[in-house]
Enzyme design. Structure first.
Site, PDB file in Angstrom:
ATOM      1  N   LYS A 277      20.430  -0.488 -43.773  1.00  0.00           N
ATOM      2  CA  LYS A 277      21.599   0.463 -44.240  1.00  0.00           C
ATOM      3  C   LYS A 277      22.101  -0.476 -45.668  1.00  0.00           C
ATOM      4  O   LYS A 277      23.693  -0.341 -45.364  1.00  0.00           O
ATOM      5  CB  LYS A 277      22.043   0.954 -43.069  1.00  0.00           C
ATOM      6  CG  LYS A 277      20.726   1.670 -41.974  1.00  0.00           C
ATOM      7  CD  LYS A 277      19.780   2.462 -43.020  1.00  0.00           C
ATOM      8  CE  LYS A 277      20.366   3.181 -44.060  1.00  0.00           C
ATOM      9  NZ  LYS A 277      19.560   4.410 -44.669  1.00  0.00           N
ATOM     10  N   HIS A 342      12.749  -6.157 -43.673  1.00  0.00           N
ATOM     11  CA  HIS A 342      13.575  -6.641 -43.328  1.00  0.00           C
ATOM     12  C   HIS A 342      13.959  -7.728 -42.406  1.00  0.00           C
ATOM     13  O   HIS A 342      14.426  -8.887 -41.844  1.00  0.00           O
ATOM     14  CB  HIS A 342      13.863  -5.177 -42.488  1.00  0.00           C
ATOM     15  CG  HIS A 342      14.444  -3.987 -42.706  1.00  0.00           C
ATOM     16  ND1 HIS A 342      15.283  -4.237 -44.071  1.00  0.00           N
ATOM     17  CD2 HIS A 342      14.313  -2.698 -42.301  1.00  0.00           C
ATOM     18  CE1 HIS A 342      15.085  -2.892 -44.505  1.00  0.00           C
ATOM     19  NE2 HIS A 342      14.314  -1.947 -44.027  1.00  0.00           N
ATOM     20  N   ARG A 502      22.449   8.640 -48.046  1.00  0.00           N
ATOM     21  CA  ARG A 502      23.243   9.843 -47.791  1.00  0.00           C
ATOM     22  C   ARG A 502      24.819  10.080 -48.730  1.00  0.00           C
ATOM     23  O   ARG A 502      25.008  10.907 -49.055  1.00  0.00           O
ATOM     24  CB  ARG A 502      23.771   9.102 -46.503  1.00  0.00           C
ATOM     25  CG  ARG A 502      24.764  10.282 -45.080  1.00  0.00           C
ATOM     26  CD  ARG A 502      25.025   8.886 -44.305  1.00  0.00           C
ATOM     27  NE  ARG A 502      25.153   8.197 -44.338  1.00  0.00           N
ATOM     28  CZ  ARG A 502      27.263   8.105 -44.409  1.00  0.00           C
ATOM     29  NH1 ARG A 502      27.935   9.268 -44.115  1.00  0.00           N
ATOM     30  NH2 ARG A 502      27.732   7.128 -44.295  1.00  0.00           N
TER      31      ARG A 502
END
Length: 537
Positions: A277, A342, A502
């Site tokens: 994120k 990640h 988003r």
């Protein structure tokens, strides 16, 4: 007596909650032909149309159905008797059936049927059930389904002697419930798979698994019992463990160990490294557009990013390494290989960080925005029947560092220090800088990757075109990213394409966090980053 013609076992297949017979059929028919040719599979739609949004909307087409309804804590059920009558009537008219195959809600039913039939509570007008195949199953009265209804109260009162095959996914939201279900059957046969709440494809031939991979798997199995366990934001039963100082699901630890043991880096490799994120999808698109601008002849009207989600173009390293039981999926990629990950820097093997290997691009973000974005994202991935993870619960986990690849601060510091030691090998970016000055940082990215824009490209507006192509406004409004279906596998995360878009804003945390939470987070941020004077103003 004359010889009898043997027939294939006839199996009634029950789909999951707010899914359909057609969806289950598509998934099961991906199994190897050597399995399917031995079975007579019949797929049945549930009797009731879905009374709410389906979790697979955007992945599989409607219509969707449900077998029965329940309240939020699964302590009360409606239309359950009607469901039982509907199934029995179908079996009478279309049988005989030898057994059941059930997925999710269908598996909950199938698991209860042998005991209910034994006790005369259901399916009394059809032959005895000979076996059940349960994929992502659970039991009424188990950890997932509250207190059992009267009709099923005795279904699991004693161990069921009905032969049973159980599929349990490592990332499944019902992993814990599926595991508890095993105690209700005598000698259950279990197949574990690395996927989530889905019907596994069964395509991996264990005989083809590389011997080196097997040694890594054995090493992991020996190590796992020694690792601390933590809570998972998805509450899906996936084992989250602390590996070398970082919190990771078991399958990610496995992927990291496979990389550490077997990956062979190339000097041209490009690794996009991020904490979740922090702008992974955006930077995936930007770098893909930069390194492939000549390949696609500078054509921004027919570019792959207009019809393909960035996940499908740039696979996740620690997930792709699992494919096929060897490194073949990665070794066959053409150079330059562009992979996203990640993985924290301290866990990356030295062979990848040496001066002769490829480059890393890292992006970090204001921790408060990271937290809010992660909270929203994880709630999107949680099963719809689960209560959302509260902001307070998520905040506690984030502060304690119990997040995917967390603690966040340690993840950032690892790449920050690496960028200082090897500035030609590790480019450290901030999301906020990229957002405010995208043209400047796209050119910086290209220069770092040894693919600088020449004067002719700049004069023709190539930098501006790449920025526009990869902008949040453009990508998030593309049909593929609004309604596209995300098929599992090939180094991709679960979820629909729209889950990865988003707001893409700076400072959205102000709309969600209380002054008390902000105070605590700011104190942690100051403490963790004061030595490097990293700020996000």
């Amino acid at each position: 007596m004359g010889s009898q013609i043997q027939r294939k076992p006839r199996i009634l297949c029950l789909h999951g909650f707010r899914r359909s017979a057609e969806i289950l059929k598509k998934q099961v028919l991906q199994w190897p032909e050597t399995v399917l040719e031995k079975l007579d599979l019949v797929f049945l739609d549930a009797p009731f149309p879905a009374q709410g949004k389906s979790y697979v909307e955007g992945i599989f087409d409607p219509p969707y159905y449900e077998w029965f309804q329940a309240n939020k804590d699964f302590s009360e059920y409606t239309n359950f008797e009607e469901c039982l009558a509907y199934i029995e009537d179908y079996m009478i008219k279309n049988g005989p059936f030898d057994g059941f195959l059930g997925f999710s809600q269908g598996a909950v039913l199938a698991a209860a049927f042998p005991g209910m039939q034994r006790d005369g509570l259901a399916l009394t007008k059809v032959p005895k059930i000979k076996f059940v195949i349960l994929i992502s199953g659970a039991k009424f009265g188990g950890s997932k389904y509250g207190h059992a209804k009267q009709l099923t109260s005795t279904a699991f009162s004693s161990p069921l002697e009905c032969p049973s095959l159980h599929f349990i996914g490592e990332m499944d939201i019902l992993k814990l419930a599926s595991t508890e279900l095993l105690d209700s059957f005598v000698d259950p046969f279990v197949i574990n798979h690395p996927e989530g709440h889905t019907v596994p494809k069964l395509v991996i031939d264990l005989e083809k698994v590389d011997q080196g991979y097997r040694k890594t798997y054995d090493k992991l199995d020996e190590m796992l019992p020694t690792l601390a366990e933590g809570e998972n934001w998805l509450a899906n039963g996936v084992q989250v463990v602390q590996y070398q100082g970082f919190w990771l699901p078991k399958f990610c630890v496995q992927g990291i160990m496979l990389i550490q043991d077997h990956f062979k880096p190339r000097p041209t490799d490009i690794i996009l490294s991020t904490f979740p994120k922090c702008g992974t999808t955006w930077l995936r698109a930007l770098i893909f557009a930069i390194i492939n601008r000549k390949k696609y002849s500078y054509d921004f009207q027919n570019h792959p990013l207009l019809t393909t989600n960035p996940q499908d173009l740039v696979p996740f390293f620690e997930m792709l390494i699992h494919e096929g039981g060897s490194t073949s999926s990665i070794e066959t990629l053409p150079s330059p290989r562009f992979l996203a990950t990640h993985i924290p820097f301290p866990l990356i093997p030295k062979s990848m960080t040496s001066s002769s290997s490829g480059r890393f691009v890292y992006i970090c973000r204001e921790p408060k925005d990271v937290f809010v974005s992660m909270w929203h994202f994880m709630n999107k991935l949680r099963a719809k029947e689960l209560a959302p993870l509260s902001l307070e619960e998520a905040f506690d986990l984030f502060c304690r560092g119990v997040t995917f690849a967390g603690p966040y601060w340690d993840h950032v510091l690892g790449f920050w220090e690496a960028s200082l030691e090897s500035p030609n090998k590790v480019l450290f970016l901030k999301y906020e800088d990229l957002k405010r000055e995208p043209l400047v940082y796209v050119k910086k990215l290209a220069y770092f990757l040894d693919l600088p824009f020449v004067a002719e490209e700049e004069n023709e507006g190539m930098v501006e075109k790449i920025v526009e192509l990869c902008s949040f406004e453009n990508l998030s409004n593309l049909v593929v990213n609004k309604n596209g279906k995300n098929t599992p596998g090939k180094g991709k995360h679960p979820g629909t394409n729209s889950d990865f878009f988003r707001k893409g804003q700076i400072g959205d945390w102000k709309n969600h966090l209380t002054p008390q939470i902000v105070e605590v987070l700011d104190k942690i941020i100051k403490e963790k980053f004061q030595s490097i004077r990293l700020n996000f103003d």
